[in-house]
Write a protein that holds these residues in place. Structure first.
Motif, PDB file in Angstrom:
ATOM      1  N   LEU A 180       0.848  -1.206   0.000  1.00  0.00           N
ATOM      2  CA  LEU A 180       0.000   0.000   0.000  1.00  0.00           C
ATOM      3  C   LEU A 180       0.879   1.250   0.000  1.00  0.00           C
ATOM      4  CD1 LEU A 180      -2.853  -1.077   2.445  1.00  0.00           C
ATOM      5  CD2 LEU A 180      -3.084  -0.526   0.010  1.00  0.00           C
ATOM      6  N   ILE A 181       1.322   1.629  -1.192  1.00  0.00           N
ATOM      7  CA  ILE A 181       2.225   2.775  -1.333  1.00  0.00           C
ATOM      8  C   ILE A 181       1.848   3.581  -2.569  1.00  0.00           C
ATOM      9  CG2 ILE A 181       4.199   1.639  -0.209  1.00  0.00           C
ATOM     10  CD1 ILE A 181       5.278   1.123  -3.082  1.00  0.00           C
ATOM     11  N   GLN A 182       2.446   4.755  -2.649  1.00  0.00           N
ATOM     12  CA  GLN A 182       2.444   5.564  -3.859  1.00  0.00           C
ATOM     13  C   GLN A 182       3.893   5.962  -4.154  1.00  0.00           C
ATOM     14  OE1 GLN A 182      -0.268   8.762  -2.875  1.00  0.00           O
ATOM     15  NE2 GLN A 182      -2.054   7.651  -3.639  1.00  0.00           N
ATOM     16  N   VAL A 183       4.167   6.206  -5.434  1.00  0.00           N
ATOM     17  CA  VAL A 183       5.541   6.504  -5.872  1.00  0.00           C
ATOM     18  C   VAL A 183       5.585   7.918  -6.446  1.00  0.00           C
ATOM     19  CG1 VAL A 183       7.433   5.818  -7.387  1.00  0.00           C
ATOM     20  CG2 VAL A 183       5.926   4.064  -6.391  1.00  0.00           C
ATOM     21  N   GLN A 184       6.414   8.756  -5.853  1.00  0.00           N
ATOM     22  CA  GLN A 184       6.571  10.130  -6.343  1.00  0.00           C
ATOM     23  C   GLN A 184       7.836  10.215  -7.188  1.00  0.00           C
ATOM     24  OE1 GLN A 184       6.696  13.164  -3.327  1.00  0.00           O
ATOM     25  NE2 GLN A 184       6.149  14.783  -4.771  1.00  0.00           N
ATOM     26  N   ILE A 185       7.706  10.786  -8.381  1.00  0.00           N
ATOM     27  CA  ILE A 185       8.840  10.865  -9.296  1.00  0.00           C
ATOM     28  C   ILE A 185       9.091  12.294  -9.738  1.00  0.00           C
ATOM     29  CG2 ILE A 185       8.377   8.535 -10.158  1.00  0.00           C
ATOM     30  CD1 ILE A 185       7.333   9.884 -12.749  1.00  0.00           C
ATOM     31  N   THR A 199       0.508   6.651 -18.220  1.00  0.00           N
ATOM     32  CA  THR A 199       0.399   5.782 -17.050  1.00  0.00           C
ATOM     33  C   THR A 199      -0.374   4.509 -17.390  1.00  0.00           C
ATOM     34  OG1 THR A 199      -1.628   6.902 -16.346  1.00  0.00           O
ATOM     35  CG2 THR A 199       0.452   7.728 -15.454  1.00  0.00           C
ATOM     36  N   HIS A 200      -0.177   3.500 -16.559  1.00  0.00           N
ATOM     37  CA  HIS A 200      -0.944   2.269 -16.684  1.00  0.00           C
ATOM     38  C   HIS A 200      -2.420   2.579 -16.436  1.00  0.00           C
ATOM     39  CE1 HIS A 200      -2.462  -1.731 -15.690  1.00  0.00           C
ATOM     40  NE2 HIS A 200      -1.379  -2.225 -16.277  1.00  0.00           N
ATOM     41  N   PRO A 201      -3.347   1.882 -17.118  1.00  0.00           N
ATOM     42  CA  PRO A 201      -4.783   2.169 -16.933  1.00  0.00           C
ATOM     43  C   PRO A 201      -5.271   2.065 -15.497  1.00  0.00           C
ATOM     44  CG  PRO A 201      -4.448   0.794 -18.868  1.00  0.00           C
ATOM     45  CD  PRO A 201      -3.120   0.892 -18.192  1.00  0.00           C
ATOM     46  N   ASN A 202      -4.625   1.279 -14.659  1.00  0.00           N
ATOM     47  CA  ASN A 202      -5.059   1.160 -13.266  1.00  0.00           C
ATOM     48  C   ASN A 202      -4.533   2.273 -12.370  1.00  0.00           C
ATOM     49  OD1 ASN A 202      -6.548  -1.137 -13.696  1.00  0.00           O
ATOM     50  ND2 ASN A 202      -4.891  -2.532 -13.154  1.00  0.00           N
ATOM     51  N   LEU A 205      -3.846  12.214 -10.401  1.00  0.00           N
ATOM     52  CA  LEU A 205      -2.814  12.331  -9.363  1.00  0.00           C
ATOM     53  C   LEU A 205      -1.435  12.484  -9.989  1.00  0.00           C
ATOM     54  CD1 LEU A 205      -2.229  12.189  -6.278  1.00  0.00           C
ATOM     55  CD2 LEU A 205      -1.941   9.717  -6.572  1.00  0.00           C
ATOM     56  N   PHE A 206      -1.185  11.741 -11.072  1.00  0.00           N
ATOM     57  CA  PHE A 206       0.105  11.839 -11.740  1.00  0.00           C
ATOM     58  C   PHE A 206       0.258  13.179 -12.456  1.00  0.00           C
ATOM     59  CE2 PHE A 206       2.632  11.208 -15.652  1.00  0.00           C
ATOM     60  CZ  PHE A 206       3.863  10.976 -15.061  1.00  0.00           C
ATOM     61  N   GLU A 256       0.558  15.986  -9.520  1.00  0.00           N
ATOM     62  CA  GLU A 256       1.565  15.903  -8.467  1.00  0.00           C
ATOM     63  C   GLU A 256       2.748  14.983  -8.784  1.00  0.00           C
ATOM     64  OE1 GLU A 256      -0.041  15.547  -4.440  1.00  0.00           O
ATOM     65  OE2 GLU A 256      -2.061  15.684  -5.282  1.00  0.00           O
ATOM     66  N   ASN A 257       2.765  14.425  -9.986  1.00  0.00           N
ATOM     67  CA  ASN A 257       3.821  13.474 -10.361  1.00  0.00           C
ATOM     68  C   ASN A 257       3.891  12.295  -9.384  1.00  0.00           C
ATOM     69  OD1 ASN A 257       4.695  14.523 -12.759  1.00  0.00           O
ATOM     70  ND2 ASN A 257       6.635  15.303 -11.990  1.00  0.00           N
ATOM     71  N   ILE A 258       2.716  11.857  -8.905  1.00  0.00           N
ATOM     72  CA  ILE A 258       2.645  10.725  -7.989  1.00  0.00           C
ATOM     73  C   ILE A 258       1.943   9.569  -8.694  1.00  0.00           C
ATOM     74  CG2 ILE A 258       1.633   9.858  -5.847  1.00  0.00           C
ATOM     75  CD1 ILE A 258       2.001  12.600  -4.636  1.00  0.00           C
ATOM     76  N   LEU A 259       2.560   8.400  -8.641  1.00  0.00           N
ATOM     77  CA  LEU A 259       2.003   7.197  -9.239  1.00  0.00           C
ATOM     78  C   LEU A 259       1.325   6.378  -8.146  1.00  0.00           C
ATOM     79  CD1 LEU A 259       5.072   6.371 -11.467  1.00  0.00           C
ATOM     80  CD2 LEU A 259       2.802   7.011 -12.326  1.00  0.00           C
TER      81      LEU A 259
END
Length: 369
Positions: free
Chosen positions: A165-170, A182-185, A190-191, A194-197
């Motif tokens: 249960l995480i999010q990835v910030q790039i 981004t992937h459809p899911n 959000l991306f 905020e550049n958050i996956l």
């Protein structure tokens, strides 16, 4: 972070063929190798129809050698030799110093310049993110570009379910010529903002896998195309010229300053020969493959000390078209996208889980035609 496997190897091929004394001598190589990594989409919870199924990241092992450019003369070995290899004076001197220190000499029956590989080391960090870009480039022999295409992927591997249960910030380099998808899911808004996956459903964890299976999940892909020749990481100029009963071939490379290129191999097709070409000058090492009639020019590392280099060899008279297409392969740890993972956000709170980041640029298809 990276798993580094240091080794010093001197390889000498002492093969004799079954047909009368054909012999080959392998060139010495000093190697510091990253292990290979293969990460592919596991498909768990992510449909292959999205275009992310089967994302594969293959980090080529690379070797480093003492920096600095030192041209040296290399002459063709005597007649009657099979596979032929040459090395620079600088490599010879370095190897001699190692032997003086008592380094072990390892014999290998099949030396292959610039193709050293070691077994993949399983990830040890709870979370590993791998960003990879593949190059598809076709350069014209007289200058200009026929095709320049960069395709990139970002993959995620999680070892433990409690870290799912995480999010990835790039961060990205802000290149307007790069299109991200981004992937459809994933939560696209959000991306974008905020550049958050992160997944659309924040209560849904990312798939996890054991350390040994090297499985990963595709999060993001991108693409860049260009007709700007200044974007090419490695330019190759080949100048064949016939003089009397000989063809003189001069080849030079020019490397872009933004990349340090590793395991560079420039493969030049040759006419059918009775003996190895006469390599008169080279920055790096060479290998002649008589079965496929190819001369391979290898440079283990191109950095600020040797952004340009050259090779000259002589063969019997031949048409200039024989020496094309020239094929090139290399890898680098910098990316055109300049993508970086800056943070892992735990959705259940608590400390940020430990993570590692791996980047790789490699050639899918790279030719001069």
């Amino acid at each position: 972070m990276y798993s580094i496997n240091f080794c010093r190897v001197l390889q000498i091929d002492k093969n004799r063929s079954d047909k009368g004394g054909f012999m080959s001598m392998g060139s010495g190589r000093i190697e510091t190798s990253f292990s290979e990594l293969s990460i592919s989409s596991s498909g768990s919870g992510f449909g292959s129809g999205s275009g992310f199924g089967g994302i594969t990241t293959d980090l080529d092992a690379f070797s480093t050698k003492p920096k600095g450019r030192q041209p040296s003369a290399a002459t063709a070995p005597p007649k009657g030799f099979g596979m032929q290899l040459g090395k620079s004076q600088k490599t010879n001197q370095f190897l001699e110093s190692l032997k003086a220190e008592g380094e072990l000499i390892v014999e290998d029956l099949q030396p292959k310049v610039g193709q050293s590989r070691v077994a993949a080391a399983p990830p040890t960090d709870p979370i590993t993110l791998t960003a990879e870009e593949k190059l598809d480039v076709t350069l014209k022999r007289d200058g200009g570009i026929s095709n320049f295409d960069v395709q990139g992927t970002l993959s995620l591997q999680i070892l433990n379910q409690e870290d799912g249960l995480i999010q990835v910030q790039i961060e990205t380099g802000g290149n307007p010529g790069i299109l991200f998808k981004t992937h459809p899911n994933m939560n696209k808004e959000l991306f974008s903002n905020e550049n958050i996956l992160g997944l659309k459903d924040p209560n849904r964890p990312f798939p996890t896998g054991p350390a040994g299976d090297a499985a990963g999940v595709g999060l993001l892909k991108w693409r860049m195309q260009s007709a700007d020749e200044s974007m090419v990481p490695l330019s190759i100029n080949c100048w064949p010229s016939v003089s009397g009963n000989e063809t003189y071939v001069s080849i030079e490379y020019e490397a872009l300053a933004m990349f340090d290129l590793r395991n560079v191999v420039i493969s030049v097709p040759l006419p059918a020969l009775r003996e190895a070409p006469n390599v008169r000058q080279i920055d790096g090492e060479w290998r002649y493959d008589p079965r496929n009639s190819i001369l391979e020019w290898s440079i283990l590392l191109i950095d600020n000390s040797n952004r340009s280099g050259s090779m000259e060899f002589v063969v019997p008279p031949a048409d200039s078209s024989v020496f094309f297409p020239i094929s090139v392969r290399f890898s680098a740890t910098s990316l055109y996208s300049d993508l970086k993972v800056v943070n892992i956000i735990p959705l259940r709170g608590g400390a940020t889980p430990k993570f590692s980041q791996r980047t790789n640029l490699s050639t899918e298809n790279y030719q001069v035609v």
